[in-house]
Design a protein around this motif. Structure first.
Motif, PDB file in Angstrom:
ATOM      1  N   GLY A 143       0.800  -1.166   0.013  1.00 51.84           N
ATOM      2  CA  GLY A 143       0.019  -0.168  -0.032  1.00 51.84           C
ATOM      3  C   GLY A 143       0.985   1.347   0.128  1.00 51.84           C
ATOM      4  N   GLY A 144       0.185   2.244  -0.214  1.00 51.26           N
ATOM      5  CA  GLY A 144       0.963   3.782  -0.289  1.00 51.26           C
ATOM      6  C   GLY A 144       1.502   4.112  -1.699  1.00 51.26           C
ATOM      7  N   ARG A 145       1.413   5.154  -1.984  1.00 51.79           N
ATOM      8  CA  ARG A 145       2.189   5.551  -3.185  1.00 51.79           C
ATOM      9  C   ARG A 145       3.559   6.481  -3.046  1.00 51.79           C
ATOM     10  NH1 ARG A 145      -2.827   8.322  -5.764  1.00 51.79           N
ATOM     11  NH2 ARG A 145      -3.708   8.414  -3.555  1.00 51.79           N
ATOM     12  N   ALA A 146       3.349   7.188  -2.221  1.00 50.08           N
ATOM     13  CA  ALA A 146       4.624   8.248  -2.042  1.00 50.08           C
ATOM     14  C   ALA A 146       4.569   8.861  -0.568  1.00 50.08           C
ATOM     15  CB  ALA A 146       4.583   9.533  -2.928  1.00 50.08           C
ATOM     16  N   THR A 147       5.713   9.349  -0.041  1.00 48.94           N
ATOM     17  CA  THR A 147       5.649   9.905   1.555  1.00 48.94           C
ATOM     18  C   THR A 147       4.642  11.026   1.558  1.00 48.94           C
ATOM     19  OG1 THR A 147       7.629  11.065   1.006  1.00 48.94           O
ATOM     20  CG2 THR A 147       7.908   8.638   1.831  1.00 48.94           C
ATOM     21  N   ASN A 148       4.684  11.896   0.566  1.00 50.03           N
ATOM     22  CA  ASN A 148       3.894  13.023   0.668  1.00 50.03           C
ATOM     23  C   ASN A 148       2.316  12.909   0.449  1.00 50.03           C
ATOM     24  OD1 ASN A 148       3.823  12.619  -2.224  1.00 50.03           O
ATOM     25  ND2 ASN A 148       4.275  14.632  -2.455  1.00 50.03           N
ATOM     26  N   ILE A 149       1.817  11.551   0.400  1.00 52.10           N
ATOM     27  CA  ILE A 149       0.387  11.495   0.094  1.00 52.10           C
ATOM     28  C   ILE A 149       0.057  10.267   1.062  1.00 52.10           C
ATOM     29  CG2 ILE A 149      -1.171  10.233  -1.417  1.00 52.10           C
ATOM     30  CD1 ILE A 149       0.538  10.691  -3.766  1.00 52.10           C
ATOM     31  N   VAL A 150      -1.110  10.960   2.067  1.00 53.04           N
ATOM     32  CA  VAL A 150      -1.699  10.011   3.022  1.00 53.04           C
ATOM     33  C   VAL A 150      -2.322   8.648   2.330  1.00 53.04           C
ATOM     34  CG1 VAL A 150      -3.370   9.753   4.736  1.00 53.04           C
ATOM     35  CG2 VAL A 150      -2.337  11.820   4.680  1.00 53.04           C
ATOM     36  N   ALA A 151      -1.828   7.553   2.491  1.00 52.12           N
ATOM     37  CA  ALA A 151      -2.264   6.200   1.989  1.00 52.12           C
ATOM     38  C   ALA A 151      -3.810   6.028   1.980  1.00 52.12           C
ATOM     39  CB  ALA A 151      -1.370   4.962   2.475  1.00 52.12           C
ATOM     40  N   ASP A 152      -4.440   5.822   0.843  1.00 50.98           N
ATOM     41  CA  ASP A 152      -5.757   5.561   0.728  1.00 50.98           C
ATOM     42  C   ASP A 152      -6.098   4.101   0.601  1.00 50.98           C
ATOM     43  OD1 ASP A 152      -4.858   5.560  -1.700  1.00 50.98           O
ATOM     44  OD2 ASP A 152      -6.478   6.665  -2.579  1.00 50.98           O
ATOM     45  N   ARG A 153      -5.196   3.419   0.379  1.00 49.28           N
ATOM     46  CA  ARG A 153      -5.338   1.994   0.080  1.00 49.28           C
ATOM     47  C   ARG A 153      -4.253   1.014   0.684  1.00 49.28           C
ATOM     48  NH1 ARG A 153      -8.959  -0.809  -3.481  1.00 49.28           N
ATOM     49  NH2 ARG A 153      -8.151  -2.933  -3.916  1.00 49.28           N
ATOM     50  N   VAL A 154      -4.509  -0.064   1.426  1.00 42.23           N
ATOM     51  CA  VAL A 154      -3.685  -1.270   1.727  1.00 42.23           C
ATOM     52  C   VAL A 154      -4.295  -2.427   1.442  1.00 42.23           C
ATOM     53  CG1 VAL A 154      -2.453  -2.060   3.790  1.00 42.23           C
ATOM     54  CG2 VAL A 154      -2.431   0.223   3.449  1.00 42.23           C
ATOM     55  N   GLU A 155      -3.556  -3.246   1.132  1.00 33.82           N
ATOM     56  CA  GLU A 155      -4.024  -4.733   0.760  1.00 33.82           C
ATOM     57  C   GLU A 155      -3.041  -5.799   1.597  1.00 33.82           C
ATOM     58  OE1 GLU A 155      -3.618  -5.738  -3.463  1.00 33.82           O
ATOM     59  OE2 GLU A 155      -5.594  -4.219  -3.848  1.00 33.82           O
ATOM     60  N   ILE A 156      -3.827  -6.668   2.444  1.00 39.19           N
ATOM     61  CA  ILE A 156      -2.940  -7.390   3.443  1.00 39.19           C
ATOM     62  C   ILE A 156      -3.520  -8.825   3.198  1.00 39.19           C
ATOM     63  CG2 ILE A 156      -2.682  -7.853   6.044  1.00 39.19           C
ATOM     64  CD1 ILE A 156      -3.940  -5.052   6.477  1.00 39.19           C
ATOM     65  N   THR A 157      -2.482  -9.670   3.009  1.00 35.25           N
ATOM     66  CA  THR A 157      -2.983 -11.064   3.166  1.00 35.25           C
ATOM     67  C   THR A 157      -2.479 -11.694   4.305  1.00 35.25           C
ATOM     68  OG1 THR A 157      -0.985 -11.934   2.111  1.00 35.25           O
ATOM     69  CG2 THR A 157      -2.902 -11.374   0.528  1.00 35.25           C
ATOM     70  N   CYS A 158      -3.384 -12.740   4.791  1.00 29.67           N
ATOM     71  CA  CYS A 158      -2.913 -13.153   6.368  1.00 29.67           C
ATOM     72  C   CYS A 158      -3.551 -14.727   6.285  1.00 29.67           C
ATOM     73  CB  CYS A 158      -4.064 -12.580   7.504  1.00 29.67           C
ATOM     74  SG  CYS A 158      -4.024 -10.742   7.361  1.00 29.67           S
ATOM     75  N   GLU A 159      -3.170 -15.449   7.326  1.00 27.80           N
ATOM     76  CA  GLU A 159      -3.817 -16.897   7.279  1.00 27.80           C
ATOM     77  C   GLU A 159      -4.021 -17.285   8.774  1.00 27.80           C
ATOM     78  OE1 GLU A 159      -0.423 -19.995   8.009  1.00 27.80           O
ATOM     79  OE2 GLU A 159      -0.848 -19.629   6.245  1.00 27.80           O
ATOM     80  N   SER A 160      -5.058 -18.160   8.854  1.00 28.19           N
ATOM     81  CA  SER A 160      -5.266 -18.910  10.388  1.00 28.19           C
ATOM     82  C   SER A 160      -5.106 -20.361  10.122  1.00 28.19           C
ATOM     83  CB  SER A 160      -6.417 -18.212  10.998  1.00 28.19           C
ATOM     84  OG  SER A 160      -7.633 -18.573  10.131  1.00 28.19           O
TER      85      SER A 160
END
Length: 376
Positions: free
Chosen positions: A232-249
């Protein structure tokens, strides 16, 4: 009893064949010819088409001369993980390793080679046996997709053994976990990080707070969880509007698996809502857990075979899945056997030469034990 030189040479040959997940065609074609040379009826299913691969699961059937014997399944998988191209196996001081820059591929070619050697041995020595079904699976790595998409109409076995466990020959896996994959997308709000940060909602911060509140790693003796990837994130001067996370249990207890997966999902959703963001969650059940009783027919046969091979049998539970998870789901009681591989999925992977020979001896003794197990 077994031909050690032939077995070692075949393992080295198989290891040198590139067979990444969903690209097993070359090794499959070679194995089909080997199985046909053993007078087995060989077929291939369409699992490759279902999973975007170039090869299906390979089935081979050897009729026996003891009709009262249960039909025995012997199975291993053909695919390997990265880095697994151009592997050069090395034998030094009784230990087999790669040259150093790749995995070895003992996972799971040290399962395939002993099966082939055991089949040759019983034929060359005229050892009586029941019907034997061999299945070499595709795409075990990354979710058991080969066995998940197997043509179940081709399954004929009454009980079986998968050669695919870390640990020395004699290790018998009675329990294995189920696994859920959890994909999370957090949607925040972009803004300029210097001019108007208060107008943004950082998806990265939302993700961090959610993850920090989760219990990860080992939850209890039969349950684990892991955060696998974050993007996620595009640049340090942009508040990140999207993050993708993969997890497992994972858990060997189906109730715990479902509860902890639910807890993980709810944590992401709640953390996002508290900060004005949105969390979209998708859960995929990769496979269910299984438990085989130590007193079951298949477990007793494994212990009997180990004793006949002068190998100490040990029964354990594992934290990893294998194609046995699906065979058990398909009503074929199936155990996983240790084959001597150590440190799989790393460039430090190795197997002791003697463990390779022990595995082949054990498979021969399993064939013999199963052959007379239901004699009147």
């Amino acid at each position: 009893m077994i031909n050690r030189e032939r077995l070692l040479a075949e393992l080295f040959e198989l290891i040198k064949i590139d067979s990444p997940t969903r690209n097993e065609r070359q090794i499959a074609d070679i194995l089909k010819k080997r199985l046909e040379s053993l007078d087995m009826v060989v077929t291939e299913d369409q699992a490759g088409m279902a999973i975007g691969g170039n090869c299906g699961n390979i089935f081979a059937y050897l009729p026996g001369n003891l009709p009262q014997a249960p039909i025995l399944l012997l199975s291993a998988h053909m695919d390997t993980v990265d880095p697994g191209l151009n592997i050069e196996p090395v034998l030094k001081d009784g230990r087999i390793t790669s040259a150093g820059s790749t995995i070895l591929g003992a996972d799971d070619k040290a399962g395939i080679a002993p099966i082939l050697e055991a089949l040759r041995t019983i034929q060359e020595q005229g050892i009586p046996h029941g019907d034997i079904q061999v299945i070499f699976n595709v795409a075990e790595e990354g979710g058991l997709n080969g066995s998940k998409n197997i043509d179940k109409t081709l399954l004929r076995a009454d009980l079986g053994f998968v050669l695919d466990a870390v640990g020395q020959p004699g290790l018998i896996i009675l329990e294995a976990p189920g696994q859920d994959r959890i994909n999370v997308t957090i949607k925040g709000k972009a803004s300029h990080a210097g001019a108007s940060p208060e107008d943004g909602i950082s998806a990265i911060v939302v993700a961090a707070k959610a993850i920090a509140s989760l219990q990860t790693g080992r939850i209890d003796e039969e349950t684990t969880s892991n955060i696998g990837t974050i993007q996620g994130g595009r640049a340090t001067n942009i508040v990140a509007d999207r993050v993708e996370i993969t997890c497992e249990s994972r858990s060997r207890n189906i109730g715990k698996l479902e509860r902890y997966t639910t807890e993980m999902c709810e944590t992401f959703i709640k953390s996002a809502a508290e900060m004005g963001a949105v969390a979209e969650v998708e859960v995929t059940r990769l496979y269910d857990p299984f438990t085989i009783m130590k007193e079951s027919e298949v477990a007793l046969l494994a212990a009997q075979a180990a004793q006949s091979a002068n190998i100490i049998a040990t029964f354990e539970a594992t934290g990893g899945g294998s194609d046995a998870n699906y065979y058990n789901r398909y009503d074929i009681p199936c155990l996983v056997l240790g084959i001597g591989m150590q440190k799989p999925h790393t460039t430090d992977e190795f197997i002791e030469e003697e463990d390779l020979y022990k595995s082949a001896k054990l498979v021969v003794e399993i064939i013999k034990a199963v052959a007379v197990s239901r004699t009147p």
